[in-house]
Design a protein around this motif. Structure first.
Motif, PDB file in Angstrom:
ATOM      1  N   ARG A  69     -18.947  -5.577  66.617  1.00 13.49           N
ATOM      2  CA  ARG A  69     -19.684  -6.887  66.671  1.00 13.49           C
ATOM      3  C   ARG A  69     -20.770  -7.226  67.943  1.00 13.49           C
ATOM      4  O   ARG A  69     -21.327  -8.087  68.133  1.00 13.49           O
ATOM      5  N   TRP A  70     -20.959  -5.959  68.555  1.00 11.92           N
ATOM      6  CA  TRP A  70     -21.989  -6.151  69.740  1.00 11.92           C
ATOM      7  C   TRP A  70     -23.331  -5.279  69.091  1.00 11.92           C
ATOM      8  O   TRP A  70     -24.403  -5.309  69.816  1.00 11.92           O
ATOM      9  N   ARG A  71     -23.113  -4.845  67.963  1.00  6.46           N
ATOM     10  CA  ARG A  71     -24.325  -3.834  67.435  1.00  6.46           C
ATOM     11  C   ARG A  71     -25.491  -4.672  67.340  1.00  6.46           C
ATOM     12  O   ARG A  71     -26.476  -4.260  67.412  1.00  6.46           O
ATOM     13  N   LEU A  72     -25.305  -5.996  66.701  1.00  3.20           N
ATOM     14  CA  LEU A  72     -26.545  -6.761  66.519  1.00  3.20           C
ATOM     15  C   LEU A  72     -27.288  -7.109  67.684  1.00  3.20           C
ATOM     16  O   LEU A  72     -28.570  -7.633  67.574  1.00  3.20           O
ATOM     17  N   ARG A  93     -33.986  -3.143  62.064  1.00  2.00           N
ATOM     18  CA  ARG A  93     -34.460  -4.444  61.602  1.00  2.00           C
ATOM     19  C   ARG A  93     -35.689  -4.113  61.308  1.00  2.00           C
ATOM     20  O   ARG A  93     -36.296  -4.531  60.281  1.00  2.00           O
ATOM     21  N   LYS A  94     -36.470  -3.812  62.043  1.00  2.00           N
ATOM     22  CA  LYS A  94     -38.206  -3.689  62.121  1.00  2.00           C
ATOM     23  C   LYS A  94     -38.390  -2.648  60.886  1.00  2.00           C
ATOM     24  O   LYS A  94     -39.408  -3.117  60.129  1.00  2.00           O
ATOM     25  N   TRP A  95     -37.535  -1.513  60.910  1.00  2.00           N
ATOM     26  CA  TRP A  95     -37.839  -0.515  59.752  1.00  2.00           C
ATOM     27  C   TRP A  95     -37.629  -1.228  58.430  1.00  2.00           C
ATOM     28  O   TRP A  95     -38.390  -0.970  57.779  1.00  2.00           O
ATOM     29  N   VAL A  96     -36.598  -1.794  58.163  1.00  2.00           N
ATOM     30  CA  VAL A  96     -35.956  -2.270  56.902  1.00  2.00           C
ATOM     31  C   VAL A  96     -36.840  -3.361  56.345  1.00  2.00           C
ATOM     32  O   VAL A  96     -37.598  -3.153  55.385  1.00  2.00           O
ATOM     33  N   GLU A  97     -37.370  -4.237  57.220  1.00  2.00           N
ATOM     34  CA  GLU A  97     -38.600  -5.117  56.882  1.00  2.00           C
ATOM     35  C   GLU A  97     -39.728  -4.568  56.525  1.00  2.00           C
ATOM     36  O   GLU A  97     -40.538  -5.069  55.833  1.00  2.00           O
TER      37      GLU A  97
END
Length: 294
Positions: free
Chosen positions: A175-178, A187-191
């Motif tokens: 739950r703290w991962r984000l 997130r930057k890599w995926v986008e």
């Protein structure tokens, strides 16, 4: 601050056995039925990994490719498969989750096998899985001491009550991962990967499959993950991005990517990969490459 309050609330809810908020996880309406089922199955797996809102993000990220004439069912399924794998990246929380799933999959009535995984992370990798408010100052101290790259061995043991309880505590931290430094990087890599696919489909469709498959370079944890990420970044910075932007006249971008990937090795200085990229760019009459940003 609101994000931390939500994370604390969701962690307590998880410990009490409560469900996530209701979030609809239907695949995009334009997706063919066979594809839609695969997308929804992947979304359900991401619910286990992180939660329903995270799974909804997965489906939303795929919207840009659903219904496009230049994306057939096979290509869409492959993008979806690799996206699901990358969004379920391996951190200590994930290893704890997988170990618990492995223990739970043992059929009733059989003797439980010894489930004891030993993983080798880097200390900055473990710290980066924590919320930024904790991780950032800790990483500064580690950097000052020169300990950021120190290896850390972690044991994930589901063979007894104490080991199982420890795994559950670690898995609750999802739950703290984000809110973590690692998630921000992922997130930057995926986008960026999705953007490169989108751009290649628009201007270099011959290389779209190679760009999609480049995601397989980034996997695992520890040194394998670090080297894979560094090599992928260098290939995208020096070949894919300039080619799709029209600054590098590569007649066969897919072949160039394949050639660069064949030269990519797990080495910190990326010597062989840089040499291969220089050779590729020299054939285009371009200047030698500069070191990619880390």
């Amino acid at each position: 601050m609101a994000g931390y309050i939500d994370a604390l609330r969701f962690t307590l809810a998880e410990m009490l056995g409560e469900n996530d908020r209701v979030v609809v996880l239907n695949a995009p309406a334009a997706a063919p039925p066979s594809v839609a089922r695969a997308l929804e199955d992947a979304a359900e797996r991401l619910v286990i990994y992180q939660g329903r809102r995270y799974a909804r993000l997965y489906l939303d990220r795929l919207l840009r490719f659903v219904g496009r004439r230049d994306v057939d069912d096979a290509m869409l399924l492959r993008i979806a498969e690799l996206l699901a794998i990358r969004m379920a990246y391996e951190d200590p929380i994930r290893i704890a989750q997988l170990t618990l799933q492995e223990a739970a999959s043992v059929p009733a009535g059989r003797g439980k096998p010894r489930i004891d995984h030993r993983c080798r992370f880097r200390i900055d990798e473990v710290v980066a899985a924590l919320p930024v408010v904790v991780a950032a100052p800790t990483l500064r101290v580690l950097d000052y001491l020169g300990w950021q790259h120190m290896p850390v061995k972690m044991r994930f043991n589901a063979g007894g009550w104490l080991g199982t309880r420890k795994l559950r505590i670690i898995s609750w931290l999802r739950r703290w991962r984000l809110l973590s430094i690692r998630y921000a990087h992922e997130r930057k890599w995926v986008e960026r990967w999705l953007h490169m696919i989108d751009r290649s489909l628009a201007v270099r469709p011959d290389a779209a499959v190679a760009v999609i498959e480049s995601a397989t370079m980034v996997h695992g944890y520890g040194d394998a993950y670090r080297y894979g990420m560094a090599n992928w970044t260098l290939i995208v910075d020096e070949l894919v991005k300039p080619a799709v932007n029209g600054r590098l006249p590569l007649p066969d971008l897919a072949q160039a990517i394949a050639e660069a990937r064949a030269a990519a090795t797990p080495e910190r200085k990326q010597t062989s990969l840089k040499r291969a990229i220089e050779a590729i760019k020299a054939r285009c009459g371009d200047v030698p490459i500069q070191a990619a940003a880390s």
